[in-house]
Scaffold this active site. Structure first.
Site, PDB file in Angstrom:
ATOM      1  N   CYS A 100       2.276  27.468 -17.206  1.00 43.66           N
ATOM      2  CA  CYS A 100       1.872  27.939 -18.531  1.00 43.66           C
ATOM      3  C   CYS A 100       1.307  26.818 -19.379  1.00 43.66           C
ATOM      4  CB  CYS A 100       3.054  28.602 -19.217  1.00 43.66           C
ATOM      5  SG  CYS A 100       3.549  30.061 -18.332  1.00 43.66           S
ATOM      6  N   GLU A 101       0.218  26.279 -18.964  1.00 42.65           N
ATOM      7  CA  GLU A 101      -0.517  25.246 -19.692  1.00 42.65           C
ATOM      8  C   GLU A 101      -1.987  25.506 -19.439  1.00 42.65           C
ATOM      9  OE1 GLU A 101       0.455  22.488 -21.476  1.00 42.65           O
ATOM     10  OE2 GLU A 101       2.538  23.069 -21.240  1.00 42.65           O
TER      11      GLU A 101
ATOM     12  N   PRO B  65       0.820  -1.213   0.000  1.00 43.06           N
ATOM     13  CA  PRO B  65       0.000   0.000   0.000  1.00 43.06           C
ATOM     14  C   PRO B  65       0.849   1.256   0.000  1.00 43.06           C
ATOM     15  CG  PRO B  65       0.103  -0.947   2.208  1.00 43.06           C
ATOM     16  CD  PRO B  65       0.901  -1.860   1.313  1.00 43.06           C
ATOM     17  N   GLY B  66       0.463   2.235  -0.777  1.00 41.02           N
ATOM     18  CA  GLY B  66       1.170   3.522  -0.780  1.00 41.02           C
ATOM     19  C   GLY B  66       0.180   4.611  -0.440  1.00 41.02           C
TER      20      GLY B  66
END
Ligand SMILES: Cc1ncc(COP(=O)(O)O)c(C=O)c1O
Length: 435
Positions: free
Chosen positions: A359-360, A289-290
């Site tokens: 900047c996207e 598990p993370g």
């Protein structure tokens, strides 16, 4: 959805770990990752106690890809948990923090020769081999070392867990592992068993992430056990370990409802016992598990900047972070819950879009969320950002990555310092002067 220690006071200020979020923002700046120790502790302890209660020998390996830094590796050493790493960088972080190599599983769908050499020299518990080319490389490098190298084979069991396509890994056309459908996994087992340099300890399969059902995990365990039975009948070999991966879901939003884990692990443990051939030992059940350990522990604190309403009426609130510190909304349309510090539940609310600073056009942290009226300078807090935020952060637009601060019992501790502008150019080299 919020960290265990989260609360708001009479002036609607938010607190985590006994510390006021506004004070953290003041002291450390924004954006800021805040990790609640109590939340991580309760989750790790519940995994450890849950697995010690099931009838089979079981082991938790925390998946470092969710969130890893030196202090995290140190902090984990309080419990009998292992660590799943996927790169030499994660391995180095763990080892340099004193983590026991014997408790480390080394994963990854492409490992370089240097990484494999490093893992062998370090003496990791096992290398989880992902392809035939890698199997050959591990065998060759194991031949040059002075011990048999323990390995697991990562299999793709063809289980279609209901989750976003980019975080689904157990189906046959995944880039991960040996497909069990076309005989490749049989070739891998045959080669591994024949090798004098490799010790095939078992199989691994991870069916996906943020899974909110029980059945894919049970089916995964069953598939691995059935496959092991096939090999036991063929060759007498029986695994010491079967690792069913991670992917246990968390509550990102009110609709997310992760199932209780205890009955699921009990069912899996029963299968481990029932499907072990007479005379063989029940394999160790390993899980990785993370997200479910660190996800809900984390919040990110941003400072609100420009607010604008564009033609058509859409209102954008811009904050001082975005896809550089949390790529998940842009990468797989992940949805987060958020709140504005200091604003009460009774305030009028508006539907707004929270845009990042990068900047996207796609750098949108929260699309069409309902929030109280924000003004420049307010603190916006996003929840459940403890997993796959810091670990996926980038320096896009040459923006320094935020600090990570752990909060516990009214105190804050820096786990990762905020990057400086100097850090951004630290590895840059200037051009040779023209002759
Ligand atoms: C092999 C493996 N194990 C464990 C994990 C951790 O998954 P999660 O953080 O969703 O528990 C992943 C995630 O991608 C994985 O690929």
């Amino acid at each position: 959805m919020v960290p265990d220690s989260f609360r708001t006071d009479e002036s609607h200020s938010m607190w985590v770990g006994g510390v006021r979020i506004a004070d953290l923002a003041e002291q450390y700046g924004t954006p800021l990752y805040v990790m609640d120790e109590a939340s991580m502790r309760s989750r790790i302890e519940s995994y450890v106690s849950l697995l010690s209660d099931v009838r089979v020998n079981a082991q938790v390996f925390y998946a470092g890809k969710a969130f890893l830094c030196s202090a995290m590796a140190q902090w984990l050493r309080q419990w009998p948990v292992g660590l799943d790493v996927v790169s030499a960088g994660e391995l180095y972080t763990a080892l340099s923090s004193g983590f026991d190599p014997e408790s480390i599983a080394f994963h990854g769908n492409i490992k370089t020769a240097d990484e494999i050499r490093y893992a062998i020299q370090a003496g990791v518990r096992y290398i989880v081999v992902d392809s035939l080319a890698e199997l050959q490389m591990v065998e060759e490098l194991a031949g040059k070392s002075d011990r048999r190298v323990p390995i697991l084979l990562r299999l793709t069991p063809g289980i279609d867990a209901h989750t976003h396509a980019f975080i689904r890994t157990g189906q046959f056309d995944s880039k991960f592992g040996f497909a069990m459908a076309d005989g490749i996994s049989d070739q891998a087992v045959t080669l591994a068993l024949a090798s004098p340099h490799l010790d095939l300890m078992g199989f691994h399969a991870h069916v996906g992430s943020q899974i909110l059902e029980t059945e894919p995990f049970v089916a995964n365990a069953e598939t691995l056990l059935e496959y092991a039975q096939v090999w036991h009948r063929k060759s007498g070999w029986w695994p010491q370990v079967l690792d069913i991966g991670g992917g246990f879901g968390v509550r990102y939003n009110a609709e997310d409802d992760p199932p209780p884990l205890r009955p699921m692990f009990e069912r899996i443990a029963q299968k481990f016992e029932a499907m072990t051939p007479p005379g063989c030992s029940v394999p160790q059940l390993a899980i990785e598990p993370g997200r479910s350990i660190v996800g809900e522990a984390g919040v990110t604190v941003y400072r609100v900047g420009a607010i604008k309403t564009v033609p058509g009426g859409k209102c954008f609130i811009s904050v001082d972070g975005g896809m550089g510190d949390n790529i998940r909304p842009a990468l797989y349309q992940a949805k987060y819950a958020a709140g504005l510090d200091g604003h009460g539940p009774d305030e009028a609310r508006n539907v707004v879009t929270v845009a990042g600073r990068y900047c996207e056009t796609g750098d949108v942290l929260l699309s069409e969320v309902t929030l109280p009226e924000a003004k420049a300078g307010d603190l916006l807090v996003t929840f459940v950002t403890g997993a796959y935020n810091y670990s996926m952060a980038s320096n896009y637009n040459r923006v320094p990555r935020p600090a990570v601060v752990l909060v516990a019992n009214g105190q804050s501790h820096v786990w990762v310092q905020r990057e400086s502008w100097q850090d951004l150019v630290r590895l840059d080299r200037l051009m040779h002067s023209p002759s």
